[in-house]
Write a protein that holds these residues in place. Structure first.
Motif, PDB file in Angstrom:
ATOM      1  N   GLY A   1       0.725  -1.043  -0.048  1.00 55.59           N
ATOM      2  CA  GLY A   1      -0.042  -0.129  -0.040  1.00 55.59           C
ATOM      3  C   GLY A   1       0.765   1.311   0.057  1.00 55.59           C
ATOM      4  O   GLY A   1       2.133   1.306  -0.389  1.00 55.59           O
ATOM      5  N   SER A   2       0.166   2.339   0.138  1.00 54.98           N
ATOM      6  CA  SER A   2       0.782   3.745   0.181  1.00 54.98           C
ATOM      7  C   SER A   2       1.000   4.065   1.656  1.00 54.98           C
ATOM      8  O   SER A   2       0.487   3.540   2.590  1.00 54.98           O
ATOM      9  N   CYS A   3       1.963   5.271   1.746  1.00 54.33           N
ATOM     10  CA  CYS A   3       2.278   5.389   3.124  1.00 54.33           C
ATOM     11  C   CYS A   3       1.277   6.543   3.631  1.00 54.33           C
ATOM     12  O   CYS A   3       0.947   7.571   2.633  1.00 54.33           O
ATOM     13  N   SER A   4       0.519   6.588   4.924  1.00 58.09           N
ATOM     14  CA  SER A   4      -0.068   7.461   5.473  1.00 58.09           C
ATOM     15  C   SER A   4       0.557   8.550   6.284  1.00 58.09           C
ATOM     16  O   SER A   4      -0.162   9.234   6.970  1.00 58.09           O
ATOM     17  N   ASN A   5       1.978   8.339   6.349  1.00 56.53           N
ATOM     18  CA  ASN A   5       2.831   9.202   7.250  1.00 56.53           C
ATOM     19  C   ASN A   5       2.194   9.277   8.665  1.00 56.53           C
ATOM     20  O   ASN A   5       2.350  10.209   9.503  1.00 56.53           O
TER      21      ASN A   5
END
Lengths: 225, 254
Positions: free
Chosen positions: B217-221
């Motif tokens: 997945g992507s990074c949500s910081n």
């Protein structure tokens, strides 16, 4: 151009797009809240400000840019969320935030509900435009060519339900910015996390506070009709 | 020395194979020493199971001294257990109280399919490395070590990133099962050093492409990855990966 499209179709590219569009939307909110606060300078100042704003032909460019930014941010957000969910098909039976074991995590309720606070804007923004932008066009007594937006705002925010809905919506936006500012900057590669988090929280409180003070002051009768 | 013993309940994810349905099963371990590690506790439970003719619990481990990255369990909902900067093999029973229930699950991510019980296939990380996580050196004699000067602080920073042992806890902790902390650490480790610079654009583009193809997945910081990382790899590596990626994308190619 094809390179640009390719960039935004990668996981990192989509987050770059979200970060950049989100920060530009935040810049819009800063301008918007500053404009709202002109209301406290009186009827003529507020109506004059809104007249200068909408009579400038560049307003159409700005409106188009906002529509593109809003759509891009929303669509990217939905796509990213859907892919993120797909990246873990089977949930944990037990899962806890790792914040408990190290302060390095900035996870919060706000950061966990970005898609909820974001998608809520699909409901808020059109209603908000309907109420004010496309609402009753009262001519002002000083100059009939100038819209008496001041009167409309006062009328709307003398109604408690309208105040509650608006204040609630601003708290949701504030919640989104609480994580959104820092996260957007980080997606763009800014790497001072603690500073970003503090600044984002100050911005969230300041912007939300600036927005909600107007309806609350009107509702409490502090602003002359 | 008096030896107080403990009785603990292990609630372990059992899954016979990749496509088999899994479930949590309780095992009671009586009279175990608080000096044991969690993995040693699993060994004890497995000896019991083997003696009873049941299938032992499959789990990964190798060095058992916190440096290899083989072990990795989600212990009570947190990858590598309750202590910061620790691998699962360094979680000791003295952290628990007599009578505790300890829930143990495998890493969960689409890119880390379960092979059996607590063992997952982490070769997705290897394929990301194979896509670009290296420095190409022409064959011939090894270059003289001091031929390329590297400032001390740069070498230290590269080493901080190179400390990543590839255990995959960052992916396991992330709500999005994102691998960007891992990829960021590898990019940062190689791009900090002059030897890694000639291939920097090709490397970051290839590794990110492979990362996406693996289904991370992507990074949500949020930073949950850094919080669970046994080597305390900083999320600064992710921000630098973002910069490195944007730079490679924006750079005009010949």
């Amino acid at each position: 151009m094809s390179s640009l499209v390719r960039s935004f179709s990668s996981s990192l590219g989509r987050k770059l797009l979200m970060g950049a569009s989100g920060l530009l939307l935040l810049a819009f909110l800063v301008v918007h809240v500053a404009g709202n606060l002109v209301l406290f300078a009186g009827r003529d100042a507020f109506n004059g400000y809104s007249y200068h704003l909408v009579s400038n032909p560049l307003i159409y460019v700005a409106e188009l840019a906002l529509l593109v930014l809003f759509t891009a941010h929303l669509v990217a957000g939905i796509v990213v969320t859907a892919r993120n969910r797909a990246a873990r098909r089977h949930r944990y039976a037990v899962k806890h935030w790792a914040r408990g074991k190290s302060s390095k995590s900035h996870k919060s309720v706000a950061s966990s509900t970005m898609i909820v606070s974001g998608v809520f804007m699909i409901a808020f923004v059109p209603l908000h435009l309907w109420t004010f932008k496309w609402g009753p066009n009262y001519p002002s007594s000083a100059d009939p060519a100038v819209r008496d937006l001041y009167r409309l705002v006062i009328e709307e925010f003398r109604r408690p339900l309208e105040v509650a809905w608006y204040v609630g919506a601003m708290l949701v936006i504030g919640f989104h910015l609480w994580h959104g500012f820092a996260s957007g900057c980080e997606s763009l590669g800014v790497d001072d996390r603690d500073w970003l988090r503090r600044t984002g929280q100050v911005l969230a409180v300041a912007i939300t506070g600036g927005f909600v003070i107007v309806p609350i002051a009107i509702w409490l009768g502090w602003v002359p009709a | 020395m008096s030896e107080a013993t403990m009785t603990l309940t292990l609630r372990v994810w059992r899954q016979a194979g990749p496509d088999a349905p899994g479930r949590l099963v309780d095992y009671c371990a009586r009279g175990v020493s608080p000096h044991m590690s969690l993995l040693e506790l699993l060994d004890v439970v497995n000896e019991d199971l083997t003696a009873k003719g049941e299938e032992p619990i499959a789990f990964d481990s190798d060095c058992r001294e916190g440096i290899c990255g083989s072990c990795g369990l989600v212990v009570d909902g947190v990858p590598h257990g309750p202590q910061a900067a620790t691998t699962t093999c360094q979680v000791f029973l003295r952290h628990y109280r007599d009578g505790n229930v300890i829930t143990i699950e495998p890493w969960r991510a689409r890119a880390f399919p379960i092979i059996k019980d607590l063992v997952v296939d982490r070769s997705a990380l290897d394929r990301i490395i194979a896509a670009g996580g290296y420095v190409s050196v022409d064959t011939g004699s090894a270059p003289e070590a001091n031929a390329i000067p590297v400032p001390k602080d740069e070498a230290e920073r590269a080493m901080d990133s190179a400390a990543c042992i590839g255990c995959g806890a960052c992916v396991a902790a992330c709500k999005n099962a994102s691998a960007v902390l891992f990829v960021g650490a590898k990019i940062e480790h190689l791009t900090r050093l002059p030897q890694g610079l000639p291939e920097r654009e090709r490397r970051v583009l290839a590794m990110v492409t492979q990362m996406d193809a693996e289904g991370f997945g992507s990074c949500s910081n949020e930073g949950e990855c850094e919080a669970v990382c046994p080597k305390e790899i900083s999320v600064t590596n992710i921000q630098r990966l973002n910069r490195e990626y944007a730079r490679a994308r924006l750079k005009p190619r010949r």
